[in-house]
Design a protein around this motif. Sequence first.
Motif, mmCIF file in Angstrom:
data_model
loop_
_atom_site.group_PDB
_atom_site.id
_atom_site.type_symbol
_atom_site.label_atom_id
_atom_site.label_comp_id
_atom_site.label_asym_id
_atom_site.label_seq_id
_atom_site.Cartn_x
_atom_site.Cartn_y
_atom_site.Cartn_z
ATOM 1 N N VAL A 94 0.851 -1.182 0.000
ATOM 2 C CA VAL A 94 0.000 0.000 0.000
ATOM 3 C C VAL A 94 0.891 1.237 0.000
ATOM 4 N N VAL A 95 0.638 2.151 -0.939
ATOM 5 C CA VAL A 95 1.438 3.378 -1.009
ATOM 6 C C VAL A 95 0.608 4.623 -0.687
ATOM 7 N N SER A 96 -0.728 4.495 -0.781
ATOM 8 C CA SER A 96 -1.601 5.646 -0.535
ATOM 9 C C SER A 96 -2.919 5.148 0.046
ATOM 10 N N TYR A 97 -3.489 5.965 0.951
ATOM 11 C CA TYR A 97 -4.746 5.636 1.615
ATOM 12 C C TYR A 97 -5.712 6.805 1.434
ATOM 13 N N HIS A 98 -6.997 6.471 1.323
ATOM 14 C CA HIS A 98 -8.007 7.532 1.320
ATOM 15 C C HIS A 98 -9.226 7.074 2.106
ATOM 16 N N PHE A 99 -9.532 7.810 3.184
ATOM 17 C CA PHE A 99 -10.717 7.563 3.979
ATOM 18 C C PHE A 99 -11.750 8.601 3.551
#
Length: 359
Positions: A261-266
């Motif tokens: 995982v390189v990026s997260y968006h909640f």
Amino acid sequence: MKVLLEDDPAAIRRVKREWMNLVMESSSCWVFSTPQWADAWLDAFKDNHKFGLALAYDGKDLIGILPVLLDYSDWKFLFSRRLTPVNGMRGDYFSPIIKKGMEHETTIKLICKIFDHFRKKGVIVFPHIPIDHPCFLIIKNYFKDNDISWVEVPTICPRLIFLSSYDATEKSFKASHRGDIRRQKRRLGKLGELSLVKITDPSEAKRYLDEFVQVYDMRWRTTGHRSIFQDNRVIKFYENLIDNLINSYLNFSLLKVGEEVVSYHFGFQFGEWLYWYKPTYKLKYQNMSPSKIHLSMLVEEGISNGLRGLDLLSGDEEYKSQWANERYKTMTFIGAFNSLNIGYHFNIKVKKWLKGKGQ
């Protein structure tokens, strides 16, 4: 019209179905207006506040809702009492939730019920009311007609209205932005296959939330600022949002390169809109713009799913302007029943000082 006042938070769940139906019939049709959002916030921030829920009925029909808290503010208001919506300032849009066409009389009755219940104590903060919302001028004129001292603080919410396809939407971007998306996608893709993964299992979402918080905190430490997640109540709020919204409006997604995982968006998907709410990324990939790639893939998916657009929410940050083709304006009312309220005047000075510092 009959207006009732509930001071037990359990009332949210008792009227949940009618509340949700009203949201969909109102001009306040945002995820931040839902009973699930209010319930998540109250459970996390249950201490040191008084709850009030004004409910307006036309016969047996629920036609208006205004949920608020009276709590203690932070240093910016000199720790005075503060009256705010239950969305806890974490919601990017707010207004009383009222059946369309019944806003004028209902808005005033709801506000009067709340103000009378709390005996006109504290500083009033009504945040992020869209200036085109039917309640905006009603609230402003109410403050004016009732000798409430107030100031208005504007906020811009950049939005991207989707065109007929992703290609058409991407072509509407500036050439430099469009070119950078493609270039960074190629660079990141050389490290492994790119994939956008949406989390739909509650236990898996909470496991990734732990990672998300750690990555978010690390990014903020590099700026010298305090992360919102240093407050454990905020973490609890996000966990509650997972429990309340995962099978409906939560859009918690990951950008992966291979298995990493390189990026997260909640974020959220509500109605015709995708909400870009809380993103973060791993610092070691910073020079490859992982959030930009993540956002482009969400836009592509949203268009294919027939959504109207992407709402980048409060804050006119430079990166948002690269995506947006619309600037939606909201206004925050900060007021006081007593024109001599020290906390109110101190807050005005603090805002001027922060604006002078560019914050």
